[in-house]
Write an enzyme that holds these catalytic residues in place. Structure first.
Site, PDB file in Angstrom:
ATOM      1  N   GLU A 313      -3.831 -33.573   2.895  1.00 21.15           N
ATOM      2  CA  GLU A 313      -2.822 -32.913   2.060  1.00 21.15           C
ATOM      3  C   GLU A 313      -1.600 -32.508   2.877  1.00 21.15           C
ATOM      4  O   GLU A 313      -1.094 -31.397   2.765  1.00 21.15           O
ATOM      5  CB  GLU A 313      -3.426 -31.684   1.376  1.00 21.15           C
ATOM      6  CG  GLU A 313      -4.573 -32.050   0.451  1.00 21.15           C
ATOM      7  CD  GLU A 313      -5.067 -30.892  -0.412  1.00 21.15           C
ATOM      8  OE1 GLU A 313      -5.119 -29.763   0.104  1.00 21.15           O
ATOM      9  OE2 GLU A 313      -5.394 -31.143  -1.584  1.00 21.15           O
ATOM     10  N   ASP A 390     -13.191 -31.839  -5.428  1.00 21.49           N
ATOM     11  CA  ASP A 390     -12.560 -30.592  -5.003  1.00 21.49           C
ATOM     12  C   ASP A 390     -13.025 -29.378  -5.806  1.00 21.49           C
ATOM     13  O   ASP A 390     -12.304 -28.930  -6.696  1.00 21.49           O
ATOM     14  CB  ASP A 390     -11.036 -30.732  -5.129  1.00 21.49           C
ATOM     15  CG  ASP A 390     -10.310 -29.666  -4.347  1.00 21.49           C
ATOM     16  OD1 ASP A 390     -10.984 -28.839  -3.731  1.00 21.49           O
ATOM     17  OD2 ASP A 390      -9.073 -29.676  -4.351  1.00 21.49           O
ATOM     18  N   GLU A 417     -11.004 -21.036  -8.060  1.00 27.84           N
ATOM     19  CA  GLU A 417      -9.768 -21.789  -8.277  1.00 27.84           C
ATOM     20  C   GLU A 417      -9.811 -22.631  -9.545  1.00 27.84           C
ATOM     21  O   GLU A 417      -8.836 -22.703 -10.276  1.00 27.84           O
ATOM     22  CB  GLU A 417      -9.527 -22.691  -7.054  1.00 27.84           C
ATOM     23  CG  GLU A 417      -8.379 -23.658  -7.214  1.00 27.84           C
ATOM     24  CD  GLU A 417      -8.194 -24.565  -5.991  1.00 27.84           C
ATOM     25  OE1 GLU A 417      -8.917 -24.389  -4.989  1.00 27.84           O
ATOM     26  OE2 GLU A 417      -7.313 -25.440  -6.052  1.00 27.84           O
TER      27      GLU A 417
HETATM   28  C1  BDP Z   1      -7.840 -27.411  -2.730  1.00 28.83           C
HETATM   29  C2  BDP Z   1      -6.846 -26.335  -2.939  1.00 28.83           C
HETATM   30  C3  BDP Z   1      -5.839 -26.235  -1.837  1.00 28.83           C
HETATM   31  C4  BDP Z   1      -6.552 -26.206  -0.503  1.00 28.83           C
HETATM   32  C5  BDP Z   1      -7.444 -27.412  -0.384  1.00 28.83           C
HETATM   33  C6  BDP Z   1      -8.304 -27.413   0.858  1.00 28.83           C
HETATM   34  O1  BDP Z   1      -6.187 -26.584  -4.163  1.00 28.83           O
HETATM   35  O2  BDP Z   1      -5.077 -25.092  -2.053  1.00 28.83           O
HETATM   36  O3  BDP Z   1      -5.637 -26.158   0.541  1.00 28.83           O
HETATM   37  O4  BDP Z   1      -8.346 -27.443  -1.445  1.00 28.83           O
HETATM   38  O5  BDP Z   1      -9.492 -27.186   0.725  1.00 28.83           O
HETATM   39  O6  BDP Z   1      -8.916 -27.107  -3.564  1.00 28.83           O
HETATM   40  O7  BDP Z   1      -7.815 -27.643   1.960  1.00 28.83           O
END
Ligand code: BDP
Length: 716
Positions: A313, A390, A417
């Site tokens: 990401e 996720d 989340e």
């Molecule tokens: C996702 C979240 C994000 C996190 C990412 C992670 O939306 O904010 O940075 O995972 O785990 O679920 O790195």
């Protein structure tokens, strides 16, 4: 006359009883968590008093045993109204805290406890009513002071729940960590309970009392490590001023057996302009990290190590220099090894911009890490999210569990989340249990996910809210994570019962209905959000509310339509050999079972299969009708959760009752929105009529598409 007198007496008694049961307990704000220690009733007090006429700790107190003694003072002071005085001599009725070092006879050849103690390791404990030096005592015994602290909390827990004394207990996993996704400016990524509890600005001079209470709460569960900052980390974290701040937190947590860890940003030395590259094979970079590790350990001698999110990401990582995750992890591991530190390298990776387009996102973590198996240094663990996408309301376990020889850590998300933040009730104990007990089928006779683990981490839901977690019931998710981190075989239902008794009082009229609500709650959320294996159809960015229609984001795998693949022909993601073949990443036996929709558990059906709308479900309904039935059930169950809570009103203090009632009311509205929006959308793609008895959504699809959630929290 006689008749009317007894009738009057009966009426009076009835009124008194009614008044008594209608008098709700005093208000509470939730700050005390499950360590409330409210007064026991008289008979329970008498039996506890008999177990603890005095408190005896042979030998000198250490910071850790002092924490145990302090907790006993606090706990018994609350439960009994008065705590017994500490004493030096063992006498009848003493509560005795002892290790073999403090009381050598525990270790003598004739000690009946010797073998049992030896099996408990460094952190385990045993609780026993026994005779020591000719006296009847209640013994809390362990091999170390931290074991005594854990045993003390266990003893207090058993009293609070009214349970029989636990015999003995030892954790299976040595690493039981919270991961804070807390930023240095005190915002919390995916945090729904206020700001970060770490007041970086005030540290290191000012140490909030909350840090101590945080340590107590975690130690009471056996959590023994905490990563202080967000996985999306900043270079400043590793500068001297912030190391000093982390050291101040470590000083508060140390007596409670909790080590501090930090999230390290891969490109830290480069961004601090102290190196010219962040290539892990560059001697300059290696020397920088070695100096940094030495500097950290000088300030925090028992520093735990680093967690790293790399090449995921948009985060930098070794792949930026054409190196592998193993190259990166091992370079850091080499700097920490002399200090006994570890690296937790996250497997939550999916293609950096522009690559892997078209590849199933669920496959990418496995694809990147499986080929590196065997290449990691001994002090590296690969930290794997419970599922391959996720933190969805429901996911099958990640195929990396059971697939690696490299030690693997579980990463659960305690903060909700994707499950309605801290407004919707969803007890995650059931989700933890479901994942931990899932059979990876990687060994003959079965091998659960739990058995594949070398550690466990939970993304914290803790913040500055008075009740810590954003809602009273979200405290249960912190609690359940900790209890199941200690014992992966713990049952979600037992843990819920424990928590409910400690949090609301050990009255079965309260505990039983609350446990019922908790056990239903997460399935309720799954039903009104993502039934039958649907996933990632939430609103963009903040992940709140329904948005199955979104199809215009930059990357295909950010779009809900990518995940549900609904069209005229059907719905679901084909992950069989005919589709992305993600199933091939699982053990052959598992892949075989899940390749056929008929032998796939229906809760994962649309995760693994794309099926026509008229596919016949086990209920006899079509898939279309079944999907609608799940959305309806989710809404009905959300309403039922609210009603069940309302029925408890006379037995719950007004403050906590009202705070939860407001949330459950909001949850009903959220469930209705999800149900209606998803039905409106899926009907627009399926083109099918609603079967008789299914209520049409209240608004048009256009209306649902126009609903936004400005300033939704937790999204930075
Ligand atoms: C996702 C979240 C994000 C996190 C990412 C992670 O939306 O904010 O940075 O995972 O785990 O679920 O790195």
């Amino acid at each position: 006359m006689r008749f009317s007198l007894s009738a009057a007496l009966a009426a009076l008694l009835f009124t008194l009883a009614a008044t008594a049961s209608a008098t709700a307990p005093p208000n509470e704000d939730g700050y005390d968590l499950w360590l409330r220690y409210r007064p026991l009733d008289k008979s329970a007090q008498a039996s506890v008093q008999a177990q603890a006429r005095s408190i005896v700790l042979p030998g000198a107190a250490t910071p850790t045993t002092q924490a145990a003694l302090d907790e006993l003072q606090k706990g018994l002071g609350g439960l009994l109204g008065r705590a017994p005085a500490p004493a030096t001599r063992i006498a009848d009725g003493a509560l005795l805290l002892a290790t073999p070092a403090r009381l050598p006879e525990l270790n003598s050849n004739t000690s009946p406890l010797r073998a049992e103690l030896a099996a408990l390791g460094n952190e385990g404990y045993l609780l026993r009513q026994t005779r020591v030096q000719g006296h009847n005592v209640t013994l809390i015994a362990a091999n170390s002071d931290i074991g005594l602290l854990y045993g003390t909390y266990a003893w207090l827990r058993d009293i609070g729940t009214g349970a029989k004394l636990e015999a003995s207990s030892a954790p299976t996993l040595q690493l039981r960590l919270l991961n804070h996704w807390d930023n240095l400016n005190r915002t919390v990524e995916r945090g729904y309970s206020g700001q970060s509890i770490w007041d970086w600005w005030a540290l290191p001079d000012i140490k909030d009392q909350r840090y101590t209470d945080y340590a107590r709460a975690n130690a009471s569960l056996g959590i023994n490590g905490t990563v202080l900052n967000n996985v999306n980390s900043k270079p400043e974290v590793l500068t001297a001023p912030f190391i000093a701040k982390a050291a101040a937190i470590a000083d508060v947590l140390r007596p409670y057996g909790i080590k501090v860890y930090l999230s390290a940003r891969w490109s830290t030395p480069l961004e601090l302009k102290e190196t010219s590259t962040a290539d892990p094979l560059s001697p300059e970079v290696q020397a920088w990290w070695k100096r940094k590790a030495d500097e950290i350990y000088k300030t925090i001698p028992d520093f735990g190590g680093f967690v790293v999110k790399a090449n995921s990401e948009g985060q930098p990582g070794p792949q930026d220099y054409h190196r592998t995750h193993a190259d990166g992890a091992n370079m850091l591991a080499a700097t920490l090894a002399p200090h006994k530190g570890i690296v937790m390298w996250r497997a939550f990776v999916y293609a950096p911009k522009g690559t892997h387009i078209g590849e199933d996102r669920a496959k990418q973590g496995f694809d990147e890490f499986k080929p590196l198996d065997g290449q990691f240094a001994p002090n590296v663990l690969v930290q794997v999210k419970n599922g391959a996408i996720d933190f969805q309301p429901r996911e099958p376990f990640h195929p990396l569990f059971g697939a690696l020889r490299t030690p693997v850590m579980m990463e659960f998300q305690i903060t909700k989340e994707y499950l309605g933040f801290s407004t919707d009730m969803a007890y995650l104990g059931t989700m933890f249990e479901e994942t931990l007990q899932a059979d990876t089928m990687t060994a003959a006779g079965g091998r659960t996910v739990a058995k594949t683990l070398s550690g466990i981490a939970g993304v914290s839901n803790i913040g500055t809210d008075r009740n810590w977690a954003g809602s009273h019931f979200d405290q249960a998710n912190w609690y359940a994570f900790g209890r199941m981190a200690w014992n992966q075989q713990a049952k979600a239902k037992d843990v819920a019962a424990e928590w409910a008794a400690l949090t609301f009082g050990a009255d079965q009229r309260v505990v039983a209905p609350i446990v019922k609500m908790m056990m239903e709650s997460r399935e309720t959320v799954v039903n009104y959000m993502t039934p039958l294996g649907l996933h990632h159809i939430m609103g963009t960015g903040h992940h709140h509310g329904p948005a199955p229609w979104v199809d215009n984001l930059e990357r295909p795998d950010w779009n809900p339509v990518y995940y549900h693949r609904a069209g005229r022909d059907g719905i679901g993601f084909d992950r069989t050999a005919k589709g992305s073949n993600a199933l091939a990443q699982y053990a052959p036996e598992f892949a075989r079972q899940y390749s056929d929709p008929k032998t796939t558990p229906e809760q994962f059906l649309l995760w693994f299969h794309h099926l026509p709308w008229d596919y016949k479900m086990r209920s006899g309904r079509t898939l279309w009708a079944e999907l609608l039935a799940h959305y309806d059930k989710g809404l009905a169950d959300a309403r039922s959760l609210h009603d069940q809570w309302v029925a408890l009103k006379p037995l719950i203090d007004a403050r906590r009752y009202t705070e939860e009632e407001q949330r459950l009311t909001r949850q009903m509205a959220n469930a209705l929105l999800w149900r209606d929006a998803c039905i409106a959308y899926f009907q627009s793609v399926s083109g099918l009529p609603l079967p008789a008895g299914v209520k049409a959504p209240a608004h048009s699809l256009e209306y649902y598409k126009s609903v936004t959630f400005p300033y939704a929290p937790g999204h930075w």
